[in-house]
Design an enzyme around this catalytic site. Sequence first.
Site, mmCIF file in Angstrom:
data_model
loop_
_atom_site.group_PDB
_atom_site.id
_atom_site.type_symbol
_atom_site.label_atom_id
_atom_site.label_comp_id
_atom_site.label_asym_id
_atom_site.label_seq_id
_atom_site.Cartn_x
_atom_site.Cartn_y
_atom_site.Cartn_z
ATOM 1 N N CYS A 1 39.885 -20.052 2.681
ATOM 2 C CA CYS A 1 39.150 -20.270 1.433
ATOM 3 C C CYS A 1 37.639 -20.282 1.632
ATOM 4 O O CYS A 1 36.891 -19.707 0.839
ATOM 5 C CB CYS A 1 39.610 -21.560 0.765
ATOM 6 S SG CYS A 1 39.383 -23.034 1.794
ATOM 7 N N HIS B 1 39.108 -27.656 0.447
ATOM 8 C CA HIS B 1 39.146 -26.309 -0.128
ATOM 9 C C HIS B 1 37.752 -25.915 -0.595
ATOM 10 O O HIS B 1 37.015 -26.731 -1.152
ATOM 11 C CB HIS B 1 40.111 -26.298 -1.311
ATOM 12 C CG HIS B 1 40.362 -24.943 -1.905
ATOM 13 N ND1 HIS B 1 40.746 -23.852 -1.162
ATOM 14 C CD2 HIS B 1 40.281 -24.501 -3.192
ATOM 15 C CE1 HIS B 1 40.917 -22.805 -1.960
ATOM 16 N NE2 HIS B 1 40.619 -23.176 -3.196
ATOM 17 N N ASN C 1 38.243 -19.262 -8.031
ATOM 18 C CA ASN C 1 39.093 -19.636 -6.915
ATOM 19 C C ASN C 1 39.458 -18.389 -6.106
ATOM 20 O O ASN C 1 39.023 -17.280 -6.425
ATOM 21 C CB ASN C 1 40.353 -20.349 -7.430
ATOM 22 C CG ASN C 1 40.938 -21.313 -6.411
ATOM 23 O OD1 ASN C 1 40.694 -21.202 -5.218
ATOM 24 N ND2 ASN C 1 41.717 -22.268 -6.887
#
Length: 445
Positions: free
Chosen positions: A70, A364, A385
């Site tokens: 991520c 994250h 995202n």
Amino acid sequence: MSQPISEATINKFKQALANKPSAGALQRAVMNNGINATSESTAAKAKMAQTFSIDLHAEKVANQKQSGRCWMFAALNTMRRSLADQFNLKDFELSQNYTFFWDKFEKSNYFYENILATATEPTSSRKVAFLLTTPQQDGGQWDMLTALIDKYGIVPKYAMPETYSSSKSSELNGLLNLKLRKDAVTLRQLVQDKASDAEISTAREKMLGEVYRILAYTLGEPPVEFDFEYRDDNKKYHIDQHLTPKAFFDKYVGWDLDDYQSIINAPTEDKPYNQLYTVEMLGNVVGGRQVRHLNLNIDDFKQLAIKQLENGEAVWFGSDVGQASDRQIGIMDTAIYDKDALFDVDFGLTKAQRLDYAESLMTHAMVITGVDLVAGKPTKWKVENSWGDKVGEKGYFVMSDAWFDEFVYQIVINKKYLSDAQQASTKKDPKVLAPWDPMGALASH
């Protein structure tokens, strides 16, 4: 004082539960639907519409799939926006597999460095145990990605596409960690046997050669040179031949990575605000860029993010995404689940308490691409995202300002938006935090 649970105590609890009028209905609801669904607030969801007063253009959301990249996706996604704006390229992606290869390679060498530095300590020492628990992993931080770019540059996605192991990394991680632990046995034994520096260096180089082979088989070999060939959004054809990865970054992204500063919000007593911090044994490139965090209070922290968005620049950020969030509908909000009311239990902790008592840390990394300002104050934030377009609103999430306050720990800001005093703080020597400090957590979800 020892206090075992007695039968009388259990009977007391059973009677208290039986006396609650709503207990039976709530028990059936939770048993059949689970905690989150039963406690989810419809009113909270209604407030999280995807409408923002500042909203940068939307890019097609990337998908890290079954990997912990991520932080890498988020950083490359901020850079691709700059490239897209300059060269009229929508939905363009940079190769996450390219940086993944070099990160795994460099993390292996970084592990060897730390194993040798602690070779005289017993394996039961906290530092050695910390190193051996996870020799390497997919996760990382902003400064670790910039260290890779400083050394290796970047390439378009087509120049080094995804493989099975880049998109589904568990097999590779298991094998690589097995090898690194085995290598740790050898390196520590060499130190114990008082081997010469030359002997240790030769053994280490052989180990790194084996790591390279494992990575080449699983991820492919990184390109040394490639042609940048594309059609822009006006269908005009372009080609730029014989580019190295570093030349590509310099020409097509063109950022001075020294201009970008990691800012954290860690309201714990051991980390006074307006000071710079680093974390022992945190990094990937030996001799490369050091991880450096400037700790600011939450109001200054948020205002810097808003300034950068107002000037058309997205914001890389790190948070605890699993807290108070609905992954499928793409909402992160402290009010989304009312578990206190459901169980009649106070679950409240302050942000500092969550950090100090291991309830929360950065897990994250994503990208802030918008904010809704009402009377100059943020009410909610738009988030790009990297979990594909099947979740949220085509992959975009909405984050309440209250959630930002509680669960956002790190942002990356161009230094030009910092005050003179904040810029001065970034130039001081950082305080070194322990390897297991929560501000050393790696974004990996």
